[in-house]
Design an enzyme around this catalytic site. Structure first.
Site, short mmCIF file in Angstrom:
data_model
loop_
_atom_site.label_atom_id
_atom_site.label_comp_id
_atom_site.label_asym_id
_atom_site.label_seq_id
_atom_site.Cartn_x
_atom_site.Cartn_y
_atom_site.Cartn_z
N TRP A 331 0.83 -1.20 0.00
CA TRP A 331 0.00 0.00 0.00
C TRP A 331 0.87 1.26 0.00
O TRP A 331 0.54 2.26 -0.63
CB TRP A 331 -0.92 0.01 1.22
N HIS A 332 2.01 1.19 0.71
CA HIS A 332 2.87 2.36 0.81
C HIS A 332 3.58 2.69 -0.50
O HIS A 332 3.91 3.85 -0.74
CB HIS A 332 3.91 2.16 1.92
N GLY A 333 3.84 1.69 -1.31
CA GLY A 333 4.52 2.00 -2.55
C GLY A 333 4.65 0.80 -3.47
O GLY A 333 4.66 -0.35 -3.02
N PHE A 492 2.78 8.47 -1.07
CA PHE A 492 2.17 7.16 -0.89
C PHE A 492 0.68 7.20 -1.17
O PHE A 492 0.05 6.18 -1.19
CB PHE A 492 2.40 6.66 0.54
#
Length: 492
Positions: A331-333, A492
């Site tokens: 989800w962050h990257g 993000f």
């Protein structure tokens, strides 16, 4: 538009504040909400107006799906025949949201890996990541699941638009629930100016601005030099690089959250706490109860528990933990470094759970030391643009790229030359000599012994001391606004 910019602080925020409360004072409630939605969309569009249709379409789609879930629930209670089951509607809504996120955020990542595995040469799409898409997508998925559970009913699109777009939390959270936001906007008490909330909001906003502009942006210089510029890092440079990023990320994101909470308070809205001194944690579970609390809540309630949580078997519990944090990393990257970062945290939580189940205990100071250093090492993969960047820093941290001591100690410890130790500028490759090490010492002292903004807000009183502190934080930040920088979580 950034919270830490002159146009936001001296134009957008005061104008929005006064018009909103002026409309409320005339009992134009719908107009005040409409204006706040308009202002929030203007705030969102400031970077690139091309983002605007996407968030509008996303809102309209999820509002329609949410209402369909509520309508189906009502028909079910009346015993009427339904065209589609609620579960089918929910799955359709979630799949569409995830597909939208995947297309914009992960398309090139998937193409890159497809090309690698199949030796193909599919062209990249080179899509620009729409601002805040991860946050407003997760927030709306939570809304759909809550609607499916019968916990949320929203028949007014204006209210729903306000829930999604409210500008203090739109770009980088906190990730909020409909039920904890909309009752506040509906309260007549919140439609008039509350001077204590305004004063407290300014106080917390000033703390957050100080964290971002004065502290985080200072650490950013050394972190960027170590990760992106230096080709090799000696022992002290590597530790200075890693700890600089560890503190940059904390003060940057917690600073943003403080500013969001402070701004919302000026509008009489209380956002959920997102940070609670996470670097004081004495185990990894404690860390995730303190760091980015609303994301941890989302991962627990909408991924970990639906997967089965800890209700089945130990093996399934561990598998669910690992899957949840791998998803959280992704989800962050869009990169394997983010996946690996999530994997590391998932494995750490599994080890902690096994350790606790076996009844083992550890000295508190040692437990803090291990937890903090694990988090610090894991952040290297979170920050690194490529695997080699993380390996470069980690090699330096264990001394594989050399050890350098200050030249002034050469005459005393010259015998160390026989062991490969060099006497030169200690942190020459990341600049500012030993200044970074001094700031890191300050950072450790700050996170361990200072009260966080939540604790300070509980003690807040409108008096000369609070006014003085607010002015100090605010003015020192304004004087440091030489170069406006984005918040890290905007990526993000």
């Amino acid at each position: 538009m950034l919270f830490n910019s002159y146009e936001f602080i001296f134009a957008f925020l005061p104008i929005t504040f006064f018009i909103y409360f002026y409309l409320n004072s005339k009992r134009l409630t719908i107009a005040s909400k409409g204006f706040l939605v308009f202002a929030s969309l203007f705030f969102y569009s400031w970077w690139n107006i091309a983002y605007l249709p996407l968030i509008l379409i996303s809102m309209l789609f999820n509002y329609t799906i949410g209402n369909s879930l509520s309508k189906n629930d009502g028909e079910n209670r009346k015993g009427l025949k339904k065209t589609f089951s609620n579960k089918s509607i929910l799955v359709f809504g979630i799949v569409c949201n995830v597909a939208l996120l995947a297309y914009y955020k992960y398309a090139d990542f998937f193409i890159e890996n497809f090309n690698l595995v199949t030796s193909s040469n599919v062209n990249f799409l080179h899509l620009v990541l729409p601002l805040a898409i991860s946050f407003f997508t997760f927030q709306q998925i939570a809304y759909l699941v809550d609607s499916y559970r019968g916990e949320t009913k929203e028949y007014d699109f204006l209210n729903y638009a306000l829930f999604v777009t409210f500008f203090p939390q739109l770009i980088a959270g906190p990730i909020v629930h409909h039920k904890e936001m909309m009752p506040q906007f509906a309260s007549s008490w919140n439609m008039v100016k509350n001077y204590k909330n305004i004063a407290l909001g300014l106080f917390i906003f000033s703390i957050g601005l100080f964290k971002k502009v004065v502290i985080a942006d200072t650490f950013a210089v050394w972190a960027t030099a170590g990760f992106d510029t230096a080709t090799t890092l000696n022992l002290f440079e590597a530790w200075a690089t890693s700890l600089s990023y560890t503190f940059q990320l904390y003060f940057d994101f917690s600073g943003y959250t403080d500013m969001a909470i402070g701004i919302a308070l000026m509008f009489n809205i209380k956002l959920p706490i997102n940070f609670n001194s996470p670097y004081k944690a004495t185990n990894i579970q404690d860390f995730w109860r303190r760091w980015h609390i609303t994301l941890s809540r989302f991962l627990r309630d909408y991924i970990y528990i639906p997967l089965g949580g800890n209700k089945i078997s130990s093996f399934r519990t561990y598998s669910n933990l690992l899957a949840t944090f791998v998803i959280g990393g992704l989800w962050h990257g869009a990169g394997w470094t983010f996946v690996f970062w999530g994997f590391l945290h998932g494995m750490a939580l599994i080890i902690h759970r096994i350790w606790s189940n076996l009844g083992f205990k550890m000295n508190t100071i040692l437990a803090w030391f291990i937890t903090f250093n694990f988090v610090n090492v894991a952040w290297m993969f979170f920050r690194a643009k490529e695997w080699d960047d993380a390996i470069k820093v980690l090699k330096g941290m264990v001394g594989l790229s050399g050890v350098v001591l200050a030249e002034k100690y050469n005459t005393i410890f010259s015998f160390l030359n026989n062991y490969g130790i060099i006497f030169d500028k200690v942190t020459g490759n990341i600049g500012d000599g030993s200044k970074s090490l001094i700031w890191i010492g300050f950072g450790i002292f700050f996170i361990l012994f200072f009260k966080n903004s939540t604790e300070k807000s509980k003690e807040f009183a409108i008096n000369n001391k609070s006014l003085f502190l607010t002015l100090i934080y605010f003015l020192s930040s304004i004087l440091s606004l030489n170069q406006v920088s984005e918040f890290l979580y905007f990526n993000f």
